[in-house]
Motif scaffolding. Sequence first.
Motif, PDB file in Angstrom:
ATOM      1  N   ARG A 150       0.835  -1.199   0.000  1.00  0.00           N
ATOM      2  CA  ARG A 150       0.000   0.000   0.000  1.00  0.00           C
ATOM      3  C   ARG A 150       0.865   1.243   0.000  1.00  0.00           C
ATOM      4  NH1 ARG A 150      -4.518  -1.061   4.466  1.00  0.00           N
ATOM      5  NH2 ARG A 150      -5.121   1.032   3.839  1.00  0.00           N
ATOM      6  N   ASN A 151       0.271   2.332  -0.472  1.00  0.00           N
ATOM      7  CA  ASN A 151       1.039   3.572  -0.635  1.00  0.00           C
ATOM      8  C   ASN A 151       1.069   4.367   0.672  1.00  0.00           C
ATOM      9  OD1 ASN A 151       2.502   5.508  -1.866  1.00  0.00           O
ATOM     10  ND2 ASN A 151       0.832   6.384  -3.051  1.00  0.00           N
ATOM     11  N   ARG A 178       5.385   0.971   2.780  1.00  0.00           N
ATOM     12  CA  ARG A 178       6.332   1.166   1.688  1.00  0.00           C
ATOM     13  C   ARG A 178       7.778   1.014   2.148  1.00  0.00           C
ATOM     14  NH1 ARG A 178       4.355   6.440  -0.262  1.00  0.00           N
ATOM     15  NH2 ARG A 178       6.038   7.142   1.062  1.00  0.00           N
ATOM     16  N   ASP A 179       8.090   1.595   3.309  1.00  0.00           N
ATOM     17  CA  ASP A 179       9.480   1.611   3.736  1.00  0.00           C
ATOM     18  C   ASP A 179      10.056   0.204   3.898  1.00  0.00           C
ATOM     19  OD1 ASP A 179       9.306   4.275   3.563  1.00  0.00           O
ATOM     20  OD2 ASP A 179       9.335   4.702   5.711  1.00  0.00           O
ATOM     21  N   VAL A 207      10.799  -1.343   0.592  1.00  0.00           N
ATOM     22  CA  VAL A 207      12.019  -0.872  -0.055  1.00  0.00           C
ATOM     23  C   VAL A 207      13.217  -1.686   0.458  1.00  0.00           C
ATOM     24  CG1 VAL A 207      13.613   1.072  -0.189  1.00  0.00           C
ATOM     25  CG2 VAL A 207      11.177   1.440  -0.511  1.00  0.00           C
ATOM     26  N   ILE A 208      13.223  -1.917   1.744  1.00  0.00           N
ATOM     27  CA  ILE A 208      14.335  -2.688   2.315  1.00  0.00           C
ATOM     28  C   ILE A 208      14.273  -4.132   1.813  1.00  0.00           C
ATOM     29  CG2 ILE A 208      15.453  -3.400   4.453  1.00  0.00           C
ATOM     30  CD1 ILE A 208      14.109  -0.996   5.793  1.00  0.00           C
ATOM     31  N   ASP A 228      15.676  -4.443  -1.545  1.00  0.00           N
ATOM     32  CA  ASP A 228      17.127  -4.365  -1.513  1.00  0.00           C
ATOM     33  C   ASP A 228      17.727  -5.693  -1.038  1.00  0.00           C
ATOM     34  OD1 ASP A 228      19.569  -2.728  -1.663  1.00  0.00           O
ATOM     35  OD2 ASP A 228      19.671  -3.170   0.494  1.00  0.00           O
ATOM     36  N   LYS A 260      17.815  -8.549  -3.562  1.00  0.00           N
ATOM     37  CA  LYS A 260      18.854  -8.450  -4.588  1.00  0.00           C
ATOM     38  C   LYS A 260      19.960  -9.478  -4.332  1.00  0.00           C
ATOM     39  CE  LYS A 260      19.020  -3.621  -5.215  1.00  0.00           C
ATOM     40  NZ  LYS A 260      19.864  -2.475  -4.882  1.00  0.00           N
ATOM     41  N   GLU A 317      10.519  -5.196  -7.875  1.00  0.00           N
ATOM     42  CA  GLU A 317      10.045  -3.879  -8.302  1.00  0.00           C
ATOM     43  C   GLU A 317       8.862  -3.519  -7.433  1.00  0.00           C
ATOM     44  OE1 GLU A 317       7.875  -1.601 -11.884  1.00  0.00           O
ATOM     45  OE2 GLU A 317       8.674  -3.601 -12.324  1.00  0.00           O
ATOM     46  N   LEU A 318       8.913  -2.294  -6.913  1.00  0.00           N
ATOM     47  CA  LEU A 318       7.868  -1.888  -6.001  1.00  0.00           C
ATOM     48  C   LEU A 318       6.602  -1.558  -6.791  1.00  0.00           C
ATOM     49  CD1 LEU A 318       7.623  -1.328  -2.949  1.00  0.00           C
ATOM     50  CD2 LEU A 318       7.870   1.069  -3.504  1.00  0.00           C
ATOM     51  N   VAL A 346       3.186   0.076  -5.858  1.00  0.00           N
ATOM     52  CA  VAL A 346       2.374   0.632  -4.778  1.00  0.00           C
ATOM     53  C   VAL A 346       0.917   0.691  -5.209  1.00  0.00           C
ATOM     54  CG1 VAL A 346       4.199   1.925  -3.668  1.00  0.00           C
ATOM     55  CG2 VAL A 346       2.882   2.978  -5.485  1.00  0.00           C
ATOM     56  N   GLU A 392      -3.115   1.718  -4.359  1.00  0.00           N
ATOM     57  CA  GLU A 392      -3.950   2.615  -3.584  1.00  0.00           C
ATOM     58  C   GLU A 392      -4.855   1.815  -2.657  1.00  0.00           C
ATOM     59  OE1 GLU A 392      -6.249   6.467  -3.507  1.00  0.00           O
ATOM     60  OE2 GLU A 392      -6.787   5.212  -5.216  1.00  0.00           O
TER      61      GLU A 392
END
Lengths: 331, 335, 508, 315, 297
Positions: free
Chosen positions: C356-357, C362-363, C366-367, C370, C373, C380-381, C383, C385
């Motif tokens: 969700r945005n 989101r945070d 993102v981790i 990473d 990887k 790929e994120l 997001v 609604e």
Amino acid sequence: MTEALLEVTDLTKHYPVRAGVLRRQVGTVHAVDGVSFALGTGETLGLVGESGCGKSTVARSVLRLVEPTSGQIRLRGEDITHLSKAELRPHRRSMQIVFQDPFASLNPRMTAGDIVGEPIAVHGLASGKALEARVAKLFEQVGLRPDQMRNFPHQFSGGQRQRICIARALALEPRLIVCDEPVSALDVSIQAQVINLLIDLQRQHGFSYLFIAHDLAVVAHISHRVAVMYLGRIVEIADKDELFRNPRHPYTQALLASVPIANPHAKKIAPLVDGDVPSPVNPPSGCAFHTRCRFAMERCKTERPALVDAGAGHQVACLLNEGTGRPNAIP
Amino acid sequence: MTEKSDIVLDVKNLKTVFFTNSGLFKAVDDVSFTVKRGETLAIVGESGCGKSVTALSLLRLVPDPPGRIVGGSVTLEGTDLLTLDEAAMRAIRGNRISMIFQEPMTSLNPVMRIGDQIVEAVRLHRNLSAKEAHDIAVEMLRLVRIPEPARRAGEYPHQLSGGMRQRAMIAMALACRPALLIADEPTTALDVTIQAQILALILDLQKELGTGLVLITHDLGVVAQTAQRVIVMYAGKKVEEASVEALFAAPKHPYTRGLMASIPAVPASGVPAQARLNEIPGTVPSLVRLPTGCAFAPRCKLAIKRCQEEYPPLADWGGGHLAACWRAAEVAEVA
Amino acid sequence: AGPKQGGILRMYHRDSPANASIHEGATYSVNIPFMPVFNNLVIFKQDVAQNSMDSIVPELAESWAWVNDNKTLTFKLRQGVKWHDGKPFTSADVKCTFDMLMGKAQQKFRQNPRKAWYNEVNDITTNGDFEVSFNLKRPQPSLLALLASGYTPVYPCHVSPAEMRTHPIGTGPFKFVEFKANESIKLTRNPDYWREGRPYLDGIEFTIIPNRSTAILAFVAGKFDMTFPTEVTIPLVKDVKSQAPNAICEIAPTNVSTNIIVNSTAAPFDNADIRRAMALALDRKAFISILFEGQGDIGGTMLPPPNGLWGMPKEMLETIPGYGPDVKANRDEARKLMQKAGYGPDKHLAVKVSTRNIPVYRDPAVILIDQLKSIYIDGELDVVETANWFPKIARKDYMIGLNLTGNAVDDPDQSFYENYSCGSERNYTNYCNKEIEKLFDVQSQETNIDKRKKLVWEIDKKLQEDVARPIIFHSRMGTCWQPYVKGVTIMTNSSYNGYRYEDLWLDK
Amino acid sequence: MFAYLVRRLFLMLVTLFGISIVIFFLLRIVPGNIVDILFAAAGYVDPADKVNLEKELGIDQPLVVQYLHWIGGFLRGDFGYSYVSEKPALQEILPRIPITARLAGLALLFSASIGIPLGVISAVKQGTKLDYALRVFSLSGLSLPSFWLGLLILTASVAMFGQMPIFNPNPQTWLEAFATYAVPAAAVGFRSAALTMRITRSSMLEVLRQDYIRTARAKGASDAAVNYHHALKNAILPVITVIGIEAAFLIGGLIVTETVFNIPGVARFLVEAIRWRDYPIVQNLVMFIAIVVVFANFTVDMLYAVFDPRIRFTD
Amino acid sequence: MATIDYDLELKRAGANATGGWRRVLFLARRHVLGAAGLVIMTVFVLTAIFADFIARYDPLTVDAAHALARPSAAHWMGTDSFGRDVFSRIIHGARISLAVGIGSTALGGTIGVIVGLTSGYLAGWFDLVFQRVSDILQALPLLVLALVMTAALGPSLPNVILAIAIPLIPTVARVIRANTLALREQPFVEAAKSIGMSEVRIAIRHVLPNTLAPLIVLATAQLGSTILTEASLSFLGLGIPEPYPSWGRMLSESAAEYVRTAPWLVIFPGIAISLAVFGTNLFGDALRDILDPRQRG
Ligand SMILES: Nc1ncnc2c1ncn2[C@@H]1O[C@H](COP(=O)(O)OP(=O)(O)OP(=O)(O)O)[C@@H](O)[C@H]1O
Ligand SMILES: Nc1ncnc2c1ncn2[C@@H]1O[C@H](COP(=O)(O)OP(=O)(O)OP(=O)(O)O)[C@@H](O)[C@H]1O
Ligand SMILES: [Mg+2]
Ligand SMILES: [Mg+2]
């Protein structure tokens, strides 16, 4: 007189004055109101008249740059009044115009060479080196140096700009050139250069000119015949000599008398007419000039004089002396 | 020679230059002249020779940058205008010295009533109530023969015809009864009947108020009919000055001569159709790269070697007829 | 000095709740402002930080008893209690409330997110105006815990659910005054409150300030007595302390877990190896160190001890793949699994990580990307609604998603049935393992706490090993208040239950 | 003039009608509806409940029917009920309008009263240090994100005064009321003041070169009279146009400001309503805003005539 | 009479700078602010193009060990809470932010020019329809439109560009239309007609180039403002999504939490945004002055 190149019959141009929710027309500018004349090959017709009397409108109507309200325009016998834009395009080659305001009629972002070369390119008459050569020749013809082809309009003087306009008009070698006040903003020496150029070109190529000017002296020099307009109508038309020697219409007479003479010993300035030019939205009834005419009679307020032959190829629209326009005595 | 007190305007060695990116532009170069009370001085010359800039210099209205008055003096009724501070100059502008601009059509503020524009001019210089000033404005409009002046005073410029706008301009210029009026081509683009009306008006008012008039025009006919004295400018310099009769009778400068010859003959005199006009060959040199000698030399039939090397001084050729030409004496004969 | 009467508690609210009906919502955005309006039958003692069976105290019920082989739970109700509109409270109100929650009543909630809590309840019977019994299909000791949650207020029978959404009527210490969407919520003291001398406050005012920086600034400037509970992030707690050194801030677990929902019905995560590889790739410490400056908890489904009652002990936890302390070794293993599945340094697996945005979603995503990887997964994120999130998950239109799961009550029944039982509406991944499901029931009926704990640990371990919904961490958040605010208790194993506010007072 | 007004009114109606269609269908293009969001807030989706709820709210009907229902109601003055708060839409919208209106009005006032004089000065002093300084100042207004400027103001005020101007719905004193609105208005107004200043400058530069300015100088008018009386009056039209456009765009700028300063005006409310897919609120609110904007445009056109007598509405 | 330093005045007027580099240098000196703007713009564009070479770290790599590091030799602008290098993110952010700025300006501008030109030149029903449409777009608040669009299409780079470009269209189109209407009446357009040019060709060759000056000014002004719009959208959670580092999002997200504890997270993206907007506007102003023929010496 030679065969008629251009015949204009009963040309009328009304600009609507609109207002209201549905933009209904509430009034009409009678810019041109039933103008007829003919122009022969190799002939120059001068057109003079007050500012705003419809001279430019006539000029632009002839080229179909404004759509006439009614009337007919014939070029070399062919009626071009109702041709579509596409049908008209080939005819554009044979008629060109030199606009009233030389600076405004040059695209400020194009070089002089491009401006002059454009008509040739548009009609696909030449391109590349050939085009450049033709433009260079045109520049020389109008007395500009070919190296000035790269300059922009603002880098030219008024007289030079006028010549660029003329060069552009000449590019297509048209039969008819309409010159709308080509010299009004020039001083006499430059004016002389332009007039001479036009005369030379006519002699060489047999062009016909419809020549519009304020300055009667200039008109006198270049024209074979002269028409005088007042408020959308031709009030007098005659051979040049006849007109200047023997002006019939009171307005023509006022015009001639008002020309300041470059001789300090001659008669001093004294206006022969007073008052302002009436509005073309509500032209005066009867003879449009009656509001300023020294000889105005009761009849003039109601009756509109027609352009009638007054002898010697001289046509005049005035009620004075049974339509001859000739006053009893010139005061 | 006239009495000193008679002289309204005395311009001495006026120099106005433009600093442009193509170089130094001597628009007005060492021009001197005087105007007497009630006198009309005409300035003629080729387009771009500096007539309008001369006029603007008198009012100190040369756009700065790029223009600047760099030398000389302009003495109006005994005060040198060029040394005044801006406030004192403002008190003189519109009051002692007025101008009718080259383009009267665009010189009126489109969003102010005609009357108010005149009132403003009046109240700036005279301590009057709004009512009194308005009366004067209406009176001025009547003077320039605008019908129904009271109603017209309440109208905006676009509601007036071109001729009326010019008259309003004149009314405004004359509202404070200036000692000097400058009229810069007031009648170009008008047809001759209207031109005659306007000129007659200016001359009438001049007579009435005793104003000195500087009239700038291209039309030599107008010059002949209105002016007492004429100066001829070429490339920023005064090349000739004479009384109007003397000038038209025998111009002493080849350029003036050329101008005169270029005038198309008066229509009534019956020139043949298609008569070529006389013209001055060549073009005006750029004011940035003026030749060392006489600026007119490259176009002059009489030019001699000396003309190219040395600028001729403005010499008196008799009867106050000044001309700047080495061969002024021969001009009449040669042409 | 003893508690003082009077004063209005000013608090900001993080967002505008959809409506005022606690039963129709599933967020503490509703609980916090509206819990003070209501009472439950029983409640977790408000001044005990850790919720447990032992901390449950009577509220509208005066007492309770398990009878009928632990299959009936009977409550004796308090007498003389009045609804805010003056009507008397009776057993009918209790029956109405729970019948509606079970979907048995005439009147229906528009939404009923916790219907599953009452799966084992057969019916509710009343005995006179002041006794009510819950008749169960089988023993379920933790039902009492569910009834003690802030999510389980008693609603009045005579007020329609629609009215309860706009103008809630309760028996609680505070009366509802007004709720202006996006603007404010106002409560005022209930002078007729059945509990003598309570509440202390004259009222509570929530100003809705969705923009966190503005809200925190306003708190620092003294515009508010208290921040919205459990809404201050760890960096912001620092910020508040630096600007307002007197403010009291407490950081506590919220019992909200951040987890990965895995779509195991479609490629590539239908491959158990890849799921395991993903689990192995997680460096949970890194998440916690970035997002909570180290102040978070690593655990399984259940909140880890000491704050959580049911979490696996550390030693057990570390035996689960991916939980071992040697991240590098885990990842080596993960890479091997990936290579087995056909991926490697030259052939990466492209994956969409839906979430969700909202920053808290989101945070971590993102981790996560990473970290993936390191095992040849290019994330790929994606997001999504809010409006589209649940429909998308329901459509199974995702590969993996980053999700937050809040636990209202620190009890396995609540977490397991809600999130992992076949057919549960909140079991987004549709994880369905009949064997484990049986174990759910076994632990649910177990009355011996220690035995139950063991069972729960086993289940939890299995769930993690199946990579059904790998838990990344359990978050902690801060709450700050001005020093003069007294009687605040921040609960350490739930963020849904501690907002009755009748004991709160202002020392001004 | 009367005919012109009628024509304008007609065109305004056409525009409003267009807006109603655009906003209605635009909202329907956005995926998800109120029901989805309510379920998101409840953390689950129950398809049967969902269908029921959609039926209850009438959003299961064909779009055209829904549109006609809405617009019919709108014309009759029936604005429906908010999906979220379940209160009459009008009751939700109306109290917020004056707040935003005051904010917008103050912002415009700020923008005009700072932007215009500075623009004039900058134009008159073109090329001087003052001109440069004013332009850099105005550009800094244009180059700061508005939320950032707002936060800066708030942070600074907390840091310096230990206070912050947060919205007070019931200001006691006139001064308090002013503070409640003035600071946020200044934050928005700064940006549009910068724009106003640049437009004024550029428009003044055009006008200052006109012949009639020279005429005014030739009359002996003072610099102030020339700049403000003669030049500004002619240069004001583009400025009014820009202020008019700004007025329309202000709603957008106010979203951020209302969020940062936590002002319960319509702008933020609109964003929330869009987020909730609260169609009755969004649709009606957008229509109200559109009516205001359309009238603002109309006012601008009327102002043209006030400032420029050449413009007469006979078309 | 004050003495006049001719050489100085001439130098000021650029007398010896008539062509090529000398002229450019002269213009740069005369329009110091504009030149500064151009330099800023160029630097940013180059940065965006060569981001991969300039950035010292991968802008997306999370580094828990170095989260919230202060600016230092290793991290020139510090790191963010994820331990990502702020400098590298700003460098890469130039790409995103300029893509938004240039992309949406170019898109909105191009469509706006086409529509405006057609509308002004053709007049008639097309014009009438266009005018209503632009009225409608204008009455819908810009951010609301962007909001709805990003909500409808999902927040992604192309969608944000589109969302910002659409409200731009009526603005550009109006300016171009007004110019076209005026130009249409210019004698040089009539002159083009008189030589038999087709309407389309006239529109492109004669009308369009003469609307370029206002267009450039408008475009440079818009370019800056779109970067800000993206920042505002980011602030409202509708901008470019993670992990792409747009300046707007970098600023709006850090602004909330780290103003005090890690100010470098706020200062540097803030400076980047301001400089970019500043640069484009300064350059636009100077272009306006240079292109104004009456401003030429
Ligand atoms: N497009 C137009 N719409 C309405 N009225 C027009 C239009 N063009 C010209 N007119 C009017 O038609 C009349 C004749 O204009 P025209 O330009 O032909 O005059 P003109 O004789 O060329 O004047 P000038 O000597 O000043 O050039 C004028 O009253 C003018 O105002
Ligand atoms: N603002 C200016 N900047 C640069 N050069 C100027 C400016 N104003 C006038 N000039 C130049 O000064 C010279 C004199 O101009 P001026 O207007 O006095 O000519 P003029 O004699 O009045 O011509 P015309 O008869 O065409 O009105 C011209 O060559 C002109 O290019
Ligand atoms: Mg004409
Ligand atoms: Mg002049």
